[in-house]
Structures are given as C-alpha cells and as structure tokens.
Design a protein around this motif. Sequence first.
Motif, PDB file in Angstrom:
ATOM      1  N   GLY A 132       0.815  -1.213   0.000  1.00  0.00           N
ATOM      2  CA  GLY A 132       0.000   0.000   0.000  1.00  0.00           C
ATOM      3  C   GLY A 132       0.846   1.259   0.000  1.00  0.00           C
ATOM      4  O   GLY A 132       0.516   2.243  -0.675  1.00  0.00           O
ATOM      5  N   VAL A 135       2.217   2.011  -3.418  1.00  0.00           N
ATOM      6  CA  VAL A 135       1.179   2.641  -4.248  1.00  0.00           C
ATOM      7  C   VAL A 135       1.068   4.135  -3.911  1.00  0.00           C
ATOM      8  O   VAL A 135       0.973   4.976  -4.817  1.00  0.00           O
ATOM      9  N   PRO A 215      -2.528  -3.437  -7.253  1.00  0.00           N
ATOM     10  CA  PRO A 215      -1.429  -2.492  -6.961  1.00  0.00           C
ATOM     11  C   PRO A 215      -0.426  -2.366  -8.100  1.00  0.00           C
ATOM     12  O   PRO A 215       0.008  -1.256  -8.419  1.00  0.00           O
TER      13      PRO A 215
END
Length: 342
Positions: A132, A135, A215
């Motif tokens: 995450g 990203v 992602p």
Amino acid sequence: MVTRVQRRVFYCPTEQSYTSDETELCYPHLGNSSCRRIVRPLSVSVPIYITLSSLSVLTVTLNLMVIITISHFKKLHTPTNFLLLSLSIADFCVGFLFIFQILLMDGCWYLSANWCVFYSVICLVLTSASIGTIVLISIDRYIAVCDPLHYPTKVTPNRAKMCIVACWFCSVFYTFVYIEVIKHPGIFNSCTGQCTTYIHLVAKLMHLFFCFIIPVSIIVLLYVRVFVVAVSQARAMHSQVGVVTPHGSLKVNRSELKAARVLGVLVVGFLLCLTPFYIVLLSVRFGAINMTHLVFVICLYYSNSFLNPMIYVFLYPWFRKCLKYIISLQILKSGSSEANIL
C-alpha cells in the motif's frame, strides 16, 4: 529406501506445497502423528542459514538507519519522506520475520500454534502495508511530476500522515478478513509440527488481486505517465526551448524528476522481488513445487525489505550524509536536527 513425501507448510502470505527427497520426523517420539523434517547436507544448509541471518541483520540495521534519519532531521520532514519512513518501518519489522523463516527451513514448526497465528498475522499486515505504501509513493510522484503547480497544496505533510495511518489500518483490517480462522490455531494442522492456517479459495483470489494485480496495475500506469512527462520535461530543460517557468521553478522540477527516478528504481525492485512469488503462487495449483524454488522465492520476497534502503544509500546523497552523522554520533549534539543535509 527413500520415500517421496508431500507436505504443506504455512508461510506468508499463504500456504504452499513442496516436495522433498530426504525427510525424517520433526518429533520422533510421536511416531506417525509427527510431521516430516527435511534433511539437507551441511554444505547446503549452512550457507542458507548464514545468508538468511545476514539478510535479517542487514535489513533491520539499514532500515533503522532510514527511520532515524528521516525522524531526526527536520529538513527531511516532507510528504515523500514520510511515505519512505512508513515503508522503512514495515521493512524494519520484516527483517525480524527472517527468524521465523529460518525456523521453517527444515519444514518443522517448533513453536506453539499461537506463535504460528502471530507470524501469519504480522507477516500479512507488514507485506500489505508495504504494498500500500508503494502505491502511495507512486501517487505522490505522479502528482509531483504531472501537476507540480498544485503539488504543495494537494500533498501536504498532514495529508501524507493521514494516508499512512489509513494504509496501516486497512492492512490490519484486510489481514483479519483474509485469515478466517484465528480463534482456533492449529485446528487445520494435519500433523504435529505444522504451521497452517485455513484460507478459503475466495480469500486467496482476493489476496492475489488486492495485493498484486491491482497495486501493480496502478503502479505501472502511474509510472508510465510519470516517465512520459519526465522525458518531455528533461528534453525541454536540456534545450531550454519552451521552458517559460522561472529559474527557481526549473530547479524544483529537476529535483522532483530526480526523486521520481529514484523512486522508480525502488518500484522496479519491488516488482522484481514480488513477481516470482506470485508466479509460484499460481503454479502451485498445477502440482507440487521444488523446495529449492520455494526457498528462493520466499527469500526474494523478503529481500525487497533489504533492497529498499540499499537504493537510498546509492541514489540519495542526503542519506549517505546522514549516515555519517549517525555513525559519528553527531546526531547526539544539540541542534543537530536542524542541520542542512540536503
């Protein structure tokens, strides 16, 4: 006579199958209820243990240096560096996961079932948080390069911190959704000495999409756009044709482009380390995989946490300068946090 055996062993982020030609019992006194342990020659096992131990120590040490650097020096308190700090915290913790991987090298789990669940949960939280954060870094660089005029207002330190907190919260929530059976550790072990957690097929497909396909798609699309804009701006800067911004703005653009290139290398390393693992994850449905291949992709998966700070060392001059401050203990001096290390 050597018997060919097939077993399952849990490792982050999912369980896997492998084959081994030479095995013996993990708990000989339990007889057939014990799982089987893989026996390797010393010439093979010793280098593996040394490599994993070295990676663990280096990963923890280097990422700790990044954490201290960004936290201590106020000049580095920028949205981009806060994202790097979040990534380094996740990588720092991953360094300790090598210890569990070392314990699983012979296919036996000698700790309790609760420790197995702890390992499973922590590993999923850290890896999903890392993905995450990567990203978020891609989004940050996309805005910085493609919309530089509005970047200071769109991406502020407070907003970056809020995104980081949201990323970690979502990682924790996702982990507890992914691992369905958490109140009954060890219930799905087929033998004593195994570390498995039941994961529904839907959850495995969800993991593949949410932690790799989606992602990676976002990262690739954003960096393709960043690359196109970076090339056009670099040509304009080189020829000084069509550049109507003031000299100060031109310097900022060059800085942002350099940061985009550095973080682009980080993303490429991320993809190279994670892609083999998910290829193996897909191929396991077509049969058992060789233990050597399994060990390699897991180590490669974890080694991304070692690779990230190495990228900072070679490509960020300010990080090398900060390392000198830390090693020489200059950061202990009064006012060192105000030092101009850029």
